[in-house]
Design a protein around this motif. Structure first.
Motif, PDB file in Angstrom:
ATOM      1  N   GLN A  68       0.680  -1.251   0.053  1.00 39.87           N
ATOM      2  CA  GLN A  68       0.079   0.068  -0.073  1.00 39.87           C
ATOM      3  C   GLN A  68       0.911   1.213   0.128  1.00 39.87           C
ATOM      4  N   PHE A  69       1.932   1.283   0.455  1.00 42.39           N
ATOM      5  CA  PHE A  69       2.724   2.294   0.757  1.00 42.39           C
ATOM      6  C   PHE A  69       3.972   2.532   0.215  1.00 42.39           C
ATOM      7  N   ASN A  70       4.698   1.506  -0.111  1.00 41.73           N
ATOM      8  CA  ASN A  70       5.865   1.430  -1.114  1.00 41.73           C
ATOM      9  C   ASN A  70       5.708   2.331  -2.220  1.00 41.73           C
ATOM     10  N   THR A  71       6.536   2.831  -2.775  1.00 44.06           N
ATOM     11  CA  THR A  71       6.670   3.242  -4.271  1.00 44.06           C
ATOM     12  C   THR A  71       6.707   1.994  -5.448  1.00 44.06           C
ATOM     13  N   ALA A  72       6.186   2.093  -6.493  1.00 45.42           N
ATOM     14  CA  ALA A  72       6.177   0.997  -7.407  1.00 45.42           C
ATOM     15  C   ALA A  72       7.578   0.289  -7.745  1.00 45.42           C
ATOM     16  N   GLU A  73       7.286  -0.884  -7.969  1.00 53.82           N
ATOM     17  CA  GLU A  73       8.504  -1.823  -7.917  1.00 53.82           C
ATOM     18  C   GLU A  73       9.653  -1.478  -8.651  1.00 53.82           C
ATOM     19  N   LYS A  74       9.216  -0.784 -10.071  1.00 50.38           N
ATOM     20  CA  LYS A  74      10.575  -0.360 -10.979  1.00 50.38           C
ATOM     21  C   LYS A  74      11.507   0.682 -10.360  1.00 50.38           C
ATOM     22  N   TYR A  75      10.818   1.347  -9.329  1.00 55.77           N
ATOM     23  CA  TYR A  75      11.616   2.354  -8.483  1.00 55.77           C
ATOM     24  C   TYR A  75      12.202   1.785  -7.407  1.00 55.77           C
ATOM     25  N   ILE A  76      12.155   0.540  -6.959  1.00 49.82           N
ATOM     26  CA  ILE A  76      12.859  -0.157  -5.906  1.00 49.82           C
ATOM     27  C   ILE A  76      13.944  -0.869  -6.355  1.00 49.82           C
ATOM     28  N   ALA A  77      15.222  -0.573  -5.642  1.00 48.44           N
ATOM     29  CA  ALA A  77      16.286  -1.275  -6.317  1.00 48.44           C
ATOM     30  C   ALA A  77      16.277  -2.882  -5.904  1.00 48.44           C
ATOM     31  N   ASN A  78      15.901  -3.067  -4.748  1.00 50.69           N
ATOM     32  CA  ASN A  78      15.923  -4.296  -3.950  1.00 50.69           C
ATOM     33  C   ASN A  78      14.414  -5.020  -3.558  1.00 50.69           C
ATOM     34  N   PRO A  86      11.567  -7.748  -2.256  1.00 47.53           N
ATOM     35  CA  PRO A  86      11.539  -8.640  -1.161  1.00 47.53           C
ATOM     36  C   PRO A  86      12.664  -9.870  -1.782  1.00 47.53           C
ATOM     37  N   GLY A  87      13.500 -10.331  -0.857  1.00 43.59           N
ATOM     38  CA  GLY A  87      14.430 -11.503  -1.164  1.00 43.59           C
ATOM     39  C   GLY A  87      15.592 -11.246  -2.077  1.00 43.59           C
ATOM     40  N   GLU A  88      15.678  -9.803  -2.304  1.00 41.36           N
ATOM     41  CA  GLU A  88      16.862  -9.378  -2.947  1.00 41.36           C
ATOM     42  C   GLU A  88      17.765  -8.459  -2.279  1.00 41.36           C
ATOM     43  N   ASP A  89      19.074  -8.220  -2.725  1.00 39.98           N
ATOM     44  CA  ASP A  89      19.882  -7.288  -2.043  1.00 39.98           C
ATOM     45  C   ASP A  89      21.039  -6.888  -3.045  1.00 39.98           C
ATOM     46  N   GLY A  90      21.896  -6.061  -2.479  1.00 34.09           N
ATOM     47  CA  GLY A  90      23.121  -5.465  -3.382  1.00 34.09           C
ATOM     48  C   GLY A  90      22.734  -4.542  -4.637  1.00 34.09           C
ATOM     49  N   HIS A  91      21.635  -4.489  -5.194  1.00 33.54           N
ATOM     50  CA  HIS A  91      21.471  -3.734  -5.979  1.00 33.54           C
ATOM     51  C   HIS A  91      21.657  -2.164  -5.567  1.00 33.54           C
ATOM     52  N   ARG A 107      19.146  -2.920 -10.987  1.00 33.99           N
ATOM     53  CA  ARG A 107      18.599  -4.300 -10.883  1.00 33.99           C
ATOM     54  C   ARG A 107      17.951  -4.498 -12.244  1.00 33.99           C
ATOM     55  N   THR A 108      17.438  -3.814 -12.988  1.00 34.82           N
ATOM     56  CA  THR A 108      16.830  -3.558 -14.191  1.00 34.82           C
ATOM     57  C   THR A 108      17.174  -2.775 -15.275  1.00 34.82           C
TER      58      THR A 108
END
Length: 358
Positions: free
Chosen positions: A313-323, A325-330, A348-349
């Motif tokens: 509900q409150f996070n930004t859209a996925e394409k604006y998130i480097a990591n 859930p379950g990913e890290d290091g980007h 990441r993308t």
């Protein structure tokens, strides 16, 4: 506007050239000899994923670098490795200036591991640690002091109003050791109408409130990084008048935690883009996400991690998130021109969004 040039800082930089004989120091001084025309190029900023800490690498067109904080200690040098990887991508082999905002473990803890991998010419901080917790903060500060003593690198204690001597980038200290600028910068000084809608919080007694915060200007572009400066200090800085003016890129304070990022700050600085160096389980508080989402003039929020607290509900859209859930290091990367235009890339993308000059 602040007129103080920070003569003692300029003199300190000169002393590097005559006092430090290491190859890294010599290379840094040679970079300063490049004609100022070089500064017509691109500023690159890397928001390194240190999973809820901070490590933000600025590389000016002159080739000089400023790293703000060094992430966590331990973790098999995870954060140092990621910072060095960002430096390699930026085409640099040393850190000219390492600015420590404050002495919490997620900001200063990674320093010993970092200097074991890449040379640092100059350290900048707010002075002595003020959080005498007989624990992790004092330990982190002691380790940092050992690095200062063992490397022989130059050391600057910054004060509000100082200008840091970074070729190709104008960096003004706006907060340090609990003190704040007394005069407005960046065209600020107007009454801040958002103070009325911003709550008053009690004084923070930790190192957070001592954070060394900076306003960075590259041509027409403005970037604000206040470290973990807390709500009470934000109010002192922004009320009754906004001393910071309008900001293009806001490095969201305190990893997006609710103890910072008051409407008195966020709404008044009118950021076009906000970039949050949060972790999956650290920062990204719902109140902060809501404040940023409703900020006047905001074009985009970028996050280093999907905030578990914020949820869909409150996070930004996925394409604006480097990591997600379950990913890290980007990481996230900003490339900026002096006319004020810039773009942000998700490593990441490789998705990239461009922003025209204001």
């Amino acid at each position: 506007m602040i007129q103080r040039v920070g003569r003692r800082l300029q003199e300190a930089v000169v002393s590097i050239g005559v006092g430090l004989l290491s190859g890294a120091a010599c290379a840094r001084v040679q970079a300063q000899d490049v004609p100022h025309a070089v500064a017509s190029g691109t500023l690159r900023i890397f928001f390194v994923d240190v999973e809820g800490g901070q490590a933000t690498l600025f590389v000016s067109p002159s080739g000089e670098s400023l790293l703000i904080d060094a992430g966590w200690p331990g973790k098999d040098s995870r954060d140092a490795n990621r910072i060095v990887a960002a430096a390699k991508e930026a085409g640099i082999s040393k850190i000219d200036y390492l600015l420590i905002t404050h002495y919490h473990d997620d900001h200063v803890g990674g320093v010993p591991q970092l200097v074991a991998q890449i040379p640092v010419a100059t350290f900048i901080d707010h002075g002595p640690n003020r959080e005498l917790d007989h624990g992790v903060t004092e330990h982190g500060y002691a380790e940092y002091q050992r690095v200062l003593a063992s490397t022989g690198a130059h050391h600057i204690v910054a004060r509000p109003g100082d200008r840091l001597p970074i070729h190709g980038l104008d960096v003004v200290v706006v907060s340090a050791d609990g003190n704040l600028i007394s005069e407005p910068v960046n065209g600020g000084g107007q009454p801040n109408l958002f103070c009325k809608s911003s709550e008053t919080h009690p004084a923070d007694e930790t190192e957070n409130g001592r954070s060394l915060g900076v306003l960075l200007t590259f041509g027409s572009l403005t970037i604000l990084d206040l470290g973990d400066l807390t709500w009470d200090k934000e109010r002192e800085l922004m009320c009754p008048a906004n001393k910071l003016g309008r900001i293009d890129i806001d490095v969201v304070s305190h990893h997006g935690w609710y103890q910072s990022n008051s409407p008195a700050l966020i709404d008044a600085i009118h950021p076009r883009v906000a970039i949050m160096d949060n972790g999956a389980k650290k920062g990204g508080s719902i109140p902060t996400l809501k404040t940023i989402a409703s900020a006047p003039g905001l074009e985009r929020l970028w996050e280093l991690h999907f905030s578990e607290e914020g949820g869909p509900q409150f996070n930004t859209a996925e394409k604006y998130i480097a990591n997600p859930p379950g990913e890290d290091g980007h990481f996230l990367e900003v490339s900026a021109d002096r006319n004020g235009s810039f773009k942000v890339r998700n490593s990441r993308t490789s998705f990239t969004e461009r922003y025209t000059a204001r």
